[in-house]
Design an enzyme around this catalytic site. Sequence first.
Site: not given
Lengths: 222, 281
Positions: B52, B54, B56, B109
């Site tokens: 994935n 996405i 955040l 992150c």
Amino acid sequence: MSRPRRERLSVTGVESVGPYALLRVRRGRIEPGAPGQFFMLEAPGRVLPRPMSLCLAPPGELAFLLDPIGPGTKALARLDAGDRLHVFGPLGNGFRLDVPRPLLVGGGIGIAPLPYLAEALEHPPAVLGFRSAHHAQAAALLPCAEVVIDPTLVTDVMPVNRNVLACGPEPMLHAVRALAPDAQLAWEAPMACGYGACFGCVVEVEGELKRLCVEGPVLCSS
Amino acid sequence: MLLLNASGCLDALTAPDVASSLDAFVTKTVTPEPRAGNAPVRIAETEHGMLNAIGLANPGRDVFIRETLPRLRELNVPLWVSVGGFAAHEYAETCAQLDDVTIEVNLSCPNVDEAPDSAAEIVAACREVTANPLYAKVSPHSWDMAETVRALEAAGADGFSMVNTLRGVALDSTLRTKLARGAGGYSGPALKPVALASVLAARRVTELPIVGMGGVCNGRDALELIACGATHVALGTILFADPDAPARVLDELEAEATRAGFARPADAFGVAVGAVANLAN
């Protein structure tokens, strides 16, 4: 609206329809939902289920039209009567049925939701497009439809001044929208969950990325 | 033992029944500013897992606190808020505004240096401004998990969530990357051995609680994480395929513990850690 349920259902059969496969399962307690809604089908041996719109809802059954091109759809098409698979649905938002003078437009495997939709709308006119005569055998699922084969496109023969409900490949949907700005269009996107958890299936709606499984898969184009 | 969802694998507002079947709900990561996330294609299945990217996607801290959080509280499920950012002070500013929740600091992150020092700086900055329980969500890319865990504990972490996804790439039939962004986070069954190794390495150097996650599909997988030293277990990718997984995994966990010779799942806690220690001797 029908509440989605997840159940392990028995396959009653898989039929070839041209290059496609029509997978029939016993319905269990799962509701067929509204035309254009979809179901997540467990794909044997795969990590993720596959989203499929309902093609037909014969008594006691649910039937899904598949294009066996990837590992998941191939595994589904290889199922035999008596095999069992988890089915979760109905999910998402289907077509609005309260439209005068409806016209169904479908392209390729995108015709999948149209037979069930045609039944609900008492068999309105339909235009279907396919890439070959072999693929066009699937038009048998919608007996009264006008059928065109590439290089003729559905947009070449689509009558105007009708309320269009369409499903097909993205370029077709864009072309249909150009001719019928108010059309209801059923879109497709890679989807992991089908119930709003993964945020994988986003499409741009009114300038924002929205989850197709929650906002769609049927979106009004204008 | 608590059973949770992995951050980003469930939307409690869209699927409240699934959230209610967990002991606590972990939110998608909240960043200071709203993020639309990455352009599609965002997900791709692989042979033994999924990718994935996405990115955040979230409404940003202000909208989250003003609109999302009150709605989540109505569900009456204990809340864990996953906090993200691109600098230590960004994480801390969010933590300072959160009450009555467990905070999971997402240290994986994009654009955040994953070296232990930097992760420890982030945790230290958050610790300074919050008394809420503070869990560090650890990337499996750490070369030395023991060192990472020691540094985060010294910085004030109350526990660990491990592991986040591994970075991976999948190609389509024309040899182009399936994800628009190129690489993405790899999760699902293939991640389990990585999760087990990470939890085990962490358990050998910390007594803090650990939420084990990575490829849990069934009760046996959950039991293996417990055996490696997880105090809690989180479900990720399996929730996409099976929204009923929480109740099923808990049922299976009891049966699997019995099958492995333990009266209760908790009795299997850390047994694999001991075995490794013995081998080392």
